[in-house]
Design an enzyme around this catalytic site. Structure first.
Site, PDB file in Angstrom:
ATOM      1  N   ARG A  88     -16.480  11.814   0.208  1.00 39.92           N
ATOM      2  CA  ARG A  88     -16.518  12.757   1.318  1.00 39.92           C
ATOM      3  C   ARG A  88     -15.401  13.788   1.223  1.00 39.92           C
ATOM      4  O   ARG A  88     -15.331  14.676   2.069  1.00 39.92           O
ATOM      5  CB  ARG A  88     -16.307  11.986   2.626  1.00 39.92           C
ATOM      6  CG  ARG A  88     -17.553  11.748   3.430  1.00 39.92           C
ATOM      7  CD  ARG A  88     -17.100  10.893   4.601  1.00 39.92           C
ATOM      8  NE  ARG A  88     -17.912  11.038   5.765  1.00 39.92           N
ATOM      9  CZ  ARG A  88     -18.973  10.282   6.018  1.00 39.92           C
ATOM     10  NH1 ARG A  88     -19.387   9.386   5.169  1.00 39.92           N
ATOM     11  NH2 ARG A  88     -19.634  10.444   7.145  1.00 39.92           N
ATOM     12  N   ARG A 171     -17.479  15.419  13.619  1.00 38.50           N
ATOM     13  CA  ARG A 171     -17.945  14.957  12.300  1.00 38.50           C
ATOM     14  C   ARG A 171     -18.590  16.099  11.526  1.00 38.50           C
ATOM     15  O   ARG A 171     -18.409  16.208  10.314  1.00 38.50           O
ATOM     16  CB  ARG A 171     -18.939  13.802  12.472  1.00 38.50           C
ATOM     17  CG  ARG A 171     -18.236  12.479  12.768  1.00 38.50           C
ATOM     18  CD  ARG A 171     -19.102  11.537  13.558  1.00 38.50           C
ATOM     19  NE  ARG A 171     -20.282  11.148  12.853  1.00 38.50           N
ATOM     20  CZ  ARG A 171     -21.417  10.737  13.448  1.00 38.50           C
ATOM     21  NH1 ARG A 171     -21.472  10.674  14.763  1.00 38.50           N
ATOM     22  NH2 ARG A 171     -22.436  10.383  12.736  1.00 38.50           N
TER      23      ARG A 171
HETATM   24  P1  ADP Z   1     -22.270   9.675   9.346  1.00 42.65           P
HETATM   25  O1  ADP Z   1     -22.621  10.115   7.956  1.00 42.65           O
HETATM   26  O2  ADP Z   1     -23.443   9.643  10.276  1.00 42.65           O
HETATM   27  O3  ADP Z   1     -21.090  10.371   9.948  1.00 42.65           O
HETATM   28  P2  ADP Z   1     -21.171   7.151   8.331  1.00 42.65           P
HETATM   29  O4  ADP Z   1     -21.658   5.849   8.789  1.00 42.65           O
HETATM   30  O5  ADP Z   1     -21.386   7.521   6.908  1.00 42.65           O
HETATM   31  O6  ADP Z   1     -21.867   8.175   9.322  1.00 42.65           O
HETATM   32  O7  ADP Z   1     -19.616   7.305   8.639  1.00 42.65           O
HETATM   33  C1  ADP Z   1     -19.086   7.055   9.915  1.00 42.65           C
HETATM   34  C2  ADP Z   1     -17.558   7.282   9.924  1.00 42.65           C
HETATM   35  O8  ADP Z   1     -16.933   6.388   8.984  1.00 42.65           O
HETATM   36  C3  ADP Z   1     -17.100   8.668   9.489  1.00 42.65           C
HETATM   37  O9  ADP Z   1     -17.095   9.584  10.559  1.00 42.65           O
HETATM   38  C4  ADP Z   1     -15.674   8.351   8.984  1.00 42.65           C
HETATM   39  O10 ADP Z   1     -14.769   8.179  10.057  1.00 42.65           O
HETATM   40  C5  ADP Z   1     -15.837   7.009   8.330  1.00 42.65           C
HETATM   41  N1  ADP Z   1     -16.166   7.144   6.897  1.00 42.65           N
HETATM   42  C6  ADP Z   1     -17.318   6.757   6.278  1.00 42.65           C
HETATM   43  N2  ADP Z   1     -17.278   7.042   4.965  1.00 42.65           N
HETATM   44  C7  ADP Z   1     -16.078   7.643   4.739  1.00 42.65           C
HETATM   45  C8  ADP Z   1     -15.437   8.198   3.596  1.00 42.65           C
HETATM   46  N3  ADP Z   1     -16.030   8.198   2.398  1.00 42.65           N
HETATM   47  N4  ADP Z   1     -14.195   8.730   3.743  1.00 42.65           N
HETATM   48  C9  ADP Z   1     -13.576   8.738   4.921  1.00 42.65           C
HETATM   49  N5  ADP Z   1     -14.125   8.245   6.051  1.00 42.65           N
HETATM   50  C10 ADP Z   1     -15.355   7.703   5.969  1.00 42.65           C
END
Ligand code: ADP
Ligand code: ZN
Length: 217
Positions: A88, A171
């Site tokens: 990300r 987000r």
């Molecule tokens: P979405 O894609 O709907 O935002 P996710 O379930 O992928 O949902 O992620 C939810 C939250 O988890 C993110 O808003 C972040 O806080 C955290 N998160 C998930 N993956 C990562 C990542 N690769 N790096 C940093 N934070 C992450």
């Protein structure tokens, strides 16, 4: 098959990843799901991650990178995997390239899901998820047959604590700033394929299959 699904929150990465798991019998590696598991268990990682997640901020790179590095070493990931929600940030993408290089493997494709901004807000605000099997519902377009009960496994359906208007907007902002630049990163590696996420689940799935299994000429 080693796939990376890229795209903003709500584009449908998780939904498609689950279908691909069934097709290819390889694991979905979703950092979001892994963090929610950690929160459920009240582990030190979960306790730290929750404060970021509830505000719609990213969990620090260091925590996420070691989490994924460990996961990629697990037995079930040796024959392939679907990365969903990782990387990300640029440092995460660079760390991933590094790990893959060490393991002497490569991504087969990076699929870039695209859905217009205003539709993402609606999708996320109306999203409901099964606590047990992870099936995703939508209050408006795809409600469960029985209120609060999963059609698939009869588990409890709930709204994620980061699917509030405020966290959603955060987000999406974080996505534009931190994650969207990864498109250029993977484009320059010659791996990026555009996908229109604004179609039915079945059509999107067919498009993905066409990307990873190009028709023989
Ligand atoms: P979405 O894609 O709907 O935002 P996710 O379930 O992928 O949902 O992620 C939810 C939250 O988890 C993110 O808003 C972040 O806080 C955290 N998160 C998930 N993956 C990562 C990542 N690769 N790096 C940093 N934070 C992450
Ligand atoms: Zn379920």
């Amino acid at each position: 098959m080693r796939l990376l699904l890229l795209g903003a929150p709500g584009v449908g990465k998780g939904t498609q990843a689950r279908k691909l798991v069934d097709t290819f019998n390889i694991p979905q590696i979703s950092t979001g799901d892994m963090l929610r598991e950690a929160i459920k268990k009240n582990s030190p990682l979960g306790i730290e991650a929750k404060t970021y997640m509830d505000d719609g901020r990213l969990v620090p790179d260091g925590l996420i990178i070691s989490l994924v590095e460990e996961r990629l070493k697990a037995g079930d990931a040796q024959k392939g995997f679907i990365l969903d929600g990782f990387p990300r940030t640029l440092p995460q993408a660079e760390a991933l390239e590094n790990s893959l290089h060490k393991m002497q493997i490569k991504l087969d494709a990076v699929i870039d899901f695209n859905v217009p901004y205003k539709n993402l807000v609606e999708r996320l605000a109306n999203r409901l998820v099964c606590r047990s099997c992870g099936t995703v519902y939508n209050v408006v377009t795809h409600p469960p047959k029985k209120e609060k009960i999963c059609d698939v496994c009869a588990g409890e359906i709930y709204q994620r604590s980061d699917d509030t208007r405020e966290a959603i907007e955060n987000r999406l902002k974080v996505y534009e700033h931190e994650t969207a630049p990864l498109r250029n990163f993977y484009k320059s590696l010659g791996k990026l394929t555009y996908l229109n996420g604004e179609r039915s689940e079945e059509q999107v799935y067919d498009d993905i299959m066409a990307i990873i299994r190009p028709p023989k000429k």
